[in-house]
Design an enzyme around this catalytic site. Structure first.
Site, PDB file in Angstrom:
ATOM      1  N   ASP A  56       8.351   9.183  -3.772  1.00  0.00           N
ATOM      2  CA  ASP A  56       7.268   8.318  -4.194  1.00  0.00           C
ATOM      3  C   ASP A  56       5.989   8.900  -3.574  1.00  0.00           C
ATOM      4  O   ASP A  56       6.030   9.840  -2.780  1.00  0.00           O
ATOM      5  CB  ASP A  56       7.532   6.861  -3.776  1.00  0.00           C
TER       6      ASP A  56
HETATM    7  C1  GLC Z   1       3.326   4.280  -6.557  1.00  0.00           C
HETATM    8  C2  GLC Z   1       4.595   3.539  -6.872  1.00  0.00           C
HETATM    9  C3  GLC Z   1       5.487   4.247  -7.846  1.00  0.00           C
HETATM   10  C4  GLC Z   1       4.630   5.041  -8.818  1.00  0.00           C
HETATM   11  C5  GLC Z   1       3.947   6.142  -8.029  1.00  0.00           C
HETATM   12  C6  GLC Z   1       3.038   7.004  -8.912  1.00  0.00           C
HETATM   13  O1  GLC Z   1       2.941   4.100  -5.229  1.00  0.00           O
HETATM   14  O2  GLC Z   1       5.400   3.097  -5.790  1.00  0.00           O
HETATM   15  O3  GLC Z   1       6.277   3.258  -8.500  1.00  0.00           O
HETATM   16  O4  GLC Z   1       5.427   5.597  -9.852  1.00  0.00           O
HETATM   17  O5  GLC Z   1       3.190   5.630  -6.942  1.00  0.00           O
HETATM   18  O6  GLC Z   1       1.972   6.245  -9.378  1.00  0.00           O
END
Ligand code: GLC
Length: 730
Positions: free
Chosen positions: A264
């Site tokens: 993430d």
């Molecule tokens: C965010 C989220 C994730 C998302 C990623 C990219 O913090 O936790 O679900 O896909 O960043 O935006």
């Protein structure tokens, strides 16, 4: 859940082509495939250009300018040494330019086929921008509506979330018009973040992970999903971005996952913040050991891996294995053959809008309809008043994660109702926003309500109160909405409440003031037309709750699949501190599992939803009295539509295992069917139960145990029509 073979998601050809290419890469180029950088919103800096050409970037997220994406792919495929295409990622969560209902609302449709069509529509729209990877579906089970991200998931139940997750994966990856690589997230247990506070600690025993939190992920892999994202949350002391048990033992060894894991956003260096690594370098090493293939946005792989391999702190074969998985997925998705950039024809665009509206209509859950106040009779001579902070909010009705939805596409309830009712409708916002605390407009509202024959209240929470990092301790209607409701209710004019929200909201204090209640979640761009169709009866509501609605936040976590405890509360349980005799002994109110001040039941239970029809279940029959491992059980039930209009019912089958080697939930959803039934007709429904459907994890292994299984069928988790069969293991 027994381990299952998900290897078929990746073809032998994709793997062998990836293997041949891997052999040609330098270490720098291999590491480049493990690096994802954030797009620069409409430009390509010199550094980004150089990174792509040199092969030290393998993926870009958050670039949605079609020309820029096309140019980046051209640089990658024509100017880099091996022409490896880029993965272009974006959070396409519930639609792209046309906003669909939030995933929690889509779960309320209990309609996997329609949800799949929605994902296909989103894939087509997103592919126009050159996006070939979405960080969706999010299949985190959640039983805590304080958590803002409950909006992004499919509710509290593993079976419903599994069916929704599979539908989204199929829709994204197998659509005839466009394909997006899907990504199951956030693995695992993120929805159990303590106190409903985002990114918080979770302690989840394996028995609960296996029975509740894992199944939707395994189901999504079985549907062919080829990427997974770990959760930010700490899981039993080991955050998933550094958790080899999760990413290697479970995901790859037990389940046979052949795709890749993307961190993430900066979740790898966050291992240092969690406190299991002393610095960024160590976090990079830990994540590679754990099996995280791709680093989202933190650069921690780009900064450290080359030197770690060259100084023997990391074996290059670990890098090879992770890069091989990424390359194999790029081959599997056909990225070497075409970027997949599509144009959307006018007829396709029409379908995208149609699907968004259908999802919105079918997501709406009718929770109250006293004296059949709904549907409205638009030909009545009556005068309607629309009031409320959510009545005319083209952005707020979209919900969370809507970066790319165009506001111009949003049709509000006010607009749609005015088109339909013309002069018979008056409008007053009552409050400027859902958080507005001011009562200054209430007098004007009361005056208008006095003159109306019926008031439609558009209530709920703005989009910003929902979603990532937007958690609430008080999950009632925000602002002065409860006061507004009371002010209108004093006049005695019938009230229909529409709630647009990203979570179940507590409505105990005002629920009795509503004659009709329609829970619409955040319905998306087509909120207005969808609401009007349901309010006027053009569409008979069929939504069912994917998540329990509490009476009070103090009940949370509250969900239908709970344990029985050794002292379950009874319906006669005392409710209300005032009901307690001040001279009562400590035991007089009964020592069972309840709260003194709130009933032990929810406001509305999982699976509940009314219709303008009435559905009656009867004549429950089992094809056999006992079931052996090599047999299946057919459960039949007669479903009647005794109401005045045609409708759709979601018939649900639940089991209970009253005696097992570990305690089991008092109810578990196992099967459901959406059934269209004409007024005054009936149909015999058949549910087929396989031996494997009755397996559970007992703390050390998956098994089915001999003994009684109770089976219930009905229109909610509170179904009463039931019987039992005997499971015979020998
Ligand atoms: C965010 C989220 C994730 C998302 C990623 C990219 O913090 O936790 O679900 O896909 O960043 O935006």
């Amino acid at each position: 859940m027994l381990g299952s073979n998900v290897q078929s998601a990746l073809s032998p050809d994709a793997k062998s082509r990836a293997g041949l290419l891997l052999k040609k890469l330098t270490l720098t180029e291999k590491i480049g495939q493990m690096v994802q950088v954030n797009g620069q919103q409409g430009e390509i800096s010199g550094e980004l250009r150089q990174g792509i050409i040199s092969g030290s970037i393998g993926s870009v997220l958050n670039e949605v300018n079609p020309e820029i994406v096309q140019e980046m792919q051209r640089l990658a495929q024509e100017q880099s040494r091996h022409g490896i295409p880029l993965l272009i990622g974006r959070d396409v969560i519930h639609g792209f330019k046309i906003g669909q209902p939030i995933p929690l609302g889509q779960a309320a449709t209990w309609n996997p086929d329609l949800v799949e069509a929605g994902a296909q529509a989103a894939a087509l729209e997103a592919s126009q921008a050159g996006i070939n990877w979405t960080f969706s579906p999010m299949v985190d089970i959640c039983r805590d509506p304080r958590w803002g991200r409950v909006a992004e998931g499919y509710g509290e139940d593993p079976v419903l979330a599994s069916e929704m997750g599979k539908a989204m994966v199929r829709g994204y990856q197998n659509g005839s018009q466009a394909q997006l690589l899907s990504c199951l997230k956030h693995f695992a247990g993120y929805g159990a973040s303590e106190s409903g506070r985002d990114y918080n600690t979770t302690y989840i025993p394996e028995i609960e992970l296996q029975n509740v939190y894992f199944p939707p992920f395994l189901a999504g892999l079985e549907a062919g999903c080829l990427s997974i994202m770990p959760s930010f949350s700490d899981l039993n002391g080991l955050p998933p971005s550094g958790n080899g048990w999760l990413m290697r033992d479970i995901l790859r060894k037990a389940w046979g996952f052949q795709g890749f894991v993307v961190s993430d956003w900066e979740s790898i260096p966050q291992l240092q913040v969690h406190g299991i690594c002393e610095d960024r370098l160590a976090s990079a090493g830990k994540a590679v050991q754990a099996g995280i293939n791709l680093d989202m946005a933190s650069h921690v792989y780009a900064e450290n891996l080359q030197a770690m391999v060259e100084s023997d702190q990391l074996q290059e074969n670990l890098i090879d294995d992770l890069v091989l998985e990424i390359l194999a997925v790029k081959y599997q998705m056909g990225l070497f053959d075409s970027h997949g950039q599509k144009t959307v024809t006018p007829s396709q665009q029409k379908n995208v809008i149609q699907v968004a509206q259908q999802l919105a209509e079918q997501s709406m859950v009718l929770l109250k309809n006293a004296d059949k106040v709904l549907p409205l009779d638009k030909n009545s001579s009556g005068h309607f008043l629309l009031v409320g902070p959510m009545a005319d909010q083209p952005l707020e009705q979209l919900g969370t994660w809507v970066f790319d939805v165009e506001q111009a596409n949003s049709i509000t309830l006010k607009t749609a109702l005015e088109n339909e009712l013309g002069e018979s409708l008056s409008f007053h916002p009552g409050l400027q926003t859902s958080r507005d605390q001011s009562h200054v407009q209430f007098k004007a509202v009361s005056k208008m309500a006095k003159a109306a024959d019926l008031v439609i209240l558009a209530l709920g929470e703005e989009a910003i109160l929902s979603g990532e990092a937007h958690c609430r301790t008080d999950i009632r209607l925000p602002g002065a909405q409860e006061a507004l409701i009371s002010a209108v209710a004093e006049l005695g004019t019938p009230i229909i409440a529409i709630v647009m929200a990203g979570r179940p909201l507590v409505m105990e204090a005002v629920i009795d003031k509503f004659d009709g209640l329609l829970y619409a979640w955040h319905p998306g761009s087509m909120a207005g037309p969808a609401l009007v169709n349901v309010l006027l009866g053009n569409t008979n509501p069929s939504g069912k709750l994917p998540m329990t609605i509490p009476r009070a936040v103090g009940q949370v976590p509250i969900y239908y699949g709970h344990g029985n405890t050794g002292k379950p509360a009874t319906p006669e349980t005392v409710i209300g501190l005032d009901d307690i005799d001040p001279h009562a002994s400590q035991l007089s109110v009964g020592n069972t599992s309840f709260h003194l001040d709130v009933a032990p039941s929810p406001q509305f239970c999982f699976g509940f939803g009314l219709s303008y029809s009435q559905f009656v279940y009867g004549d429950l029959r089992f094809s056999r009295e006992s079931l052996k491992p090599d047999q299946s059980l057919e459960v039949s039930v007669l479903l009647e539509n005794t109401g005045p209009v045609d409708g759709v019912e979601v018939a649900q089958l639940y089991i209970r295992d009253p005696v097992a080697s570990v305690t089991r939930p008092v109810r578990q959803l196992k099967k459901f069917q959406r059934v269209a039934l004409k007024s005054q007709t009936s149909i015999k429904l058949i549910f087929s139960i396989q031996w494997q459907d009755l397996s559970f994890f007992n703390g050390s292994s998956w098994l089915v145990e001999a003994g009684i299984i109770e089976i219930y069928v009905g229109g909610s988790s509170d179904a009463r029509l039931g019987g039992q069969i005997q499971l015979v293991t020998s």
